[in-house]
Scaffold this motif. Structure first.
Motif, short mmCIF file in Angstrom:
data_model
loop_
_atom_site.label_atom_id
_atom_site.label_comp_id
_atom_site.label_asym_id
_atom_site.label_seq_id
_atom_site.Cartn_x
_atom_site.Cartn_y
_atom_site.Cartn_z
N ILE A 1 -43.45 37.88 30.89
CA ILE A 1 -43.00 39.20 30.26
C ILE A 1 -43.21 38.96 28.92
CG2 ILE A 1 -40.71 39.97 29.77
CD1 ILE A 1 -39.51 38.51 32.17
N LEU A 2 -44.12 40.11 28.45
CA LEU A 2 -44.67 40.02 27.19
C LEU A 2 -43.92 40.75 26.18
CD1 LEU A 2 -48.45 41.60 28.27
CD2 LEU A 2 -47.29 39.18 28.15
N ASP A 3 -43.86 40.32 24.91
CA ASP A 3 -43.03 40.66 23.92
C ASP A 3 -43.16 42.26 23.63
OD1 ASP A 3 -41.81 38.20 23.32
OD2 ASP A 3 -43.26 37.57 21.65
N LYS A 4 -44.23 42.77 23.84
CA LYS A 4 -44.44 44.21 23.61
C LYS A 4 -44.05 44.86 24.72
CE LYS A 4 -49.23 44.62 26.10
NZ LYS A 4 -50.24 45.02 25.98
N TRP A 5 -43.74 44.49 25.93
CA TRP A 5 -43.05 45.04 26.99
C TRP A 5 -41.55 45.14 26.30
CZ3 TRP A 5 -45.02 42.21 31.64
CH2 TRP A 5 -46.19 42.53 31.98
N VAL A 6 -41.00 43.93 25.98
CA VAL A 6 -39.46 43.70 25.54
C VAL A 6 -39.31 44.75 24.32
CG1 VAL A 6 -37.68 42.34 25.10
CG2 VAL A 6 -39.19 41.46 26.48
N ASP A 7 -40.18 44.86 23.81
CA ASP A 7 -40.03 45.86 22.33
C ASP A 7 -39.94 47.07 22.83
OD1 ASP A 7 -39.97 43.51 20.64
OD2 ASP A 7 -42.17 43.79 20.17
N ALA A 8 -40.44 47.61 23.51
CA ALA A 8 -40.74 48.85 24.42
C ALA A 8 -39.33 49.29 25.19
CB ALA A 8 -41.99 49.21 25.25
N TRP A 9 -39.04 48.24 25.83
CA TRP A 9 -37.79 48.32 26.82
C TRP A 9 -36.60 48.58 26.00
CZ3 TRP A 9 -39.48 43.69 30.15
CH2 TRP A 9 -40.72 44.01 31.23
N SER A 10 -36.67 47.73 24.95
CA SER A 10 -35.45 47.85 24.00
C SER A 10 -35.18 49.20 23.45
CB SER A 10 -35.45 46.74 22.81
OG SER A 10 -34.61 46.90 21.65
N ASN A 11 -36.26 49.79 23.05
CA ASN A 11 -36.10 51.10 22.57
C ASN A 11 -36.10 51.89 23.51
OD1 ASN A 11 -36.76 50.56 19.73
ND2 ASN A 11 -39.06 50.51 20.20
N GLN A 12 -36.50 52.09 24.55
CA GLN A 12 -36.10 52.89 25.76
C GLN A 12 -34.85 52.91 26.31
OE1 GLN A 12 -39.36 51.68 28.37
NE2 GLN A 12 -40.66 53.15 27.22
N ASN B 1 -39.51 61.69 33.94
CA ASN B 1 -40.78 62.36 33.79
C ASN B 1 -41.82 61.66 32.77
OD1 ASN B 1 -40.52 64.52 35.86
ND2 ASN B 1 -39.60 65.84 34.22
N ASN B 2 -41.46 60.57 32.29
CA ASN B 2 -42.14 60.10 31.17
C ASN B 2 -42.77 58.71 31.91
OD1 ASN B 2 -43.31 58.34 29.16
ND2 ASN B 2 -41.40 58.35 28.05
N PRO B 3 -44.03 58.73 32.35
CA PRO B 3 -44.81 57.75 32.79
C PRO B 3 -44.77 56.33 32.31
CG PRO B 3 -46.19 59.10 31.91
CD PRO B 3 -45.03 59.80 31.80
N SER B 4 -44.36 56.10 30.96
CA SER B 4 -44.35 55.00 30.30
C SER B 4 -42.80 54.57 30.40
CB SER B 4 -44.80 55.03 28.85
OG SER B 4 -44.03 55.64 27.96
N PHE B 5 -42.03 55.29 30.68
CA PHE B 5 -40.56 54.67 30.79
C PHE B 5 -40.33 53.64 31.62
CE2 PHE B 5 -35.98 55.13 32.02
CZ PHE B 5 -35.38 55.20 30.88
#
Length: 131
Positions: free
Chosen positions: A110-121, A90-94
């Motif tokens: 592939i942007l670094d900010k995406w990789v950072d978010a994906w790592s945490n998720q 249900n999290n649209p940013s997931f």
């Protein structure tokens, strides 16, 4: 040869490989593996919630990838056993911006900010298996 699926083990394996690549010069590949790890974690949580594969490779969520996997699950989750799974779905940013076809790109898209978010998720999703 057909391999037996073991989503929890696969989630941990891909997450560990992503972590190794993320510390080096292949953050693009790490980003891809974070998505695969999260997909495996979501599919492990699906099994825990009582969702079973149907065998229909076109429409079965067990054969889908982000973002289609998330979309397929959005309307069908209910009950207490699916609460953890629903928190991610249900999290649209997931895993926004992640797509299976990124495996074919040059890598510099592939942007670094995406990789950072994906790592945490991915870490959160893998850590939620069994909760």
């Amino acid at each position: 040869m057909a391999f037996s699926p073991h989503m929890k083990a696969a989630a941990h394996r891909h997450l560990n490989a992503a972590e190794v690549l993320n510390t080096g010069h292949r953050r693009d590949v790490a980003g891809y593996l974070y998505g695969i790890a999260a997909e495996c974690a979501i599919k492990a949580m699906m099994r825990e919630a009582g969702i079973r594969p149907t065998g229909d490779r076109k429409n079965d969520p067990f054969f889908l990838h982000f973002p289609d996997l998330r979309t397929a699950l959005l309307d069908g989750l209910g009950g207490r056993r699916a609460a953890t799974l629903a928190r991610f779905v249900n999290n649209p940013s997931f895993f926004s911006q992640w797509a299976i076809d990124m495996r074919y790109c040059n890598g510099d898209e592939i942007l670094d900010k995406w990789v950072d978010a994906w790592s945490n998720q991915a870490k959160q999703a893998v850590g939620a298996i069994g909760t």
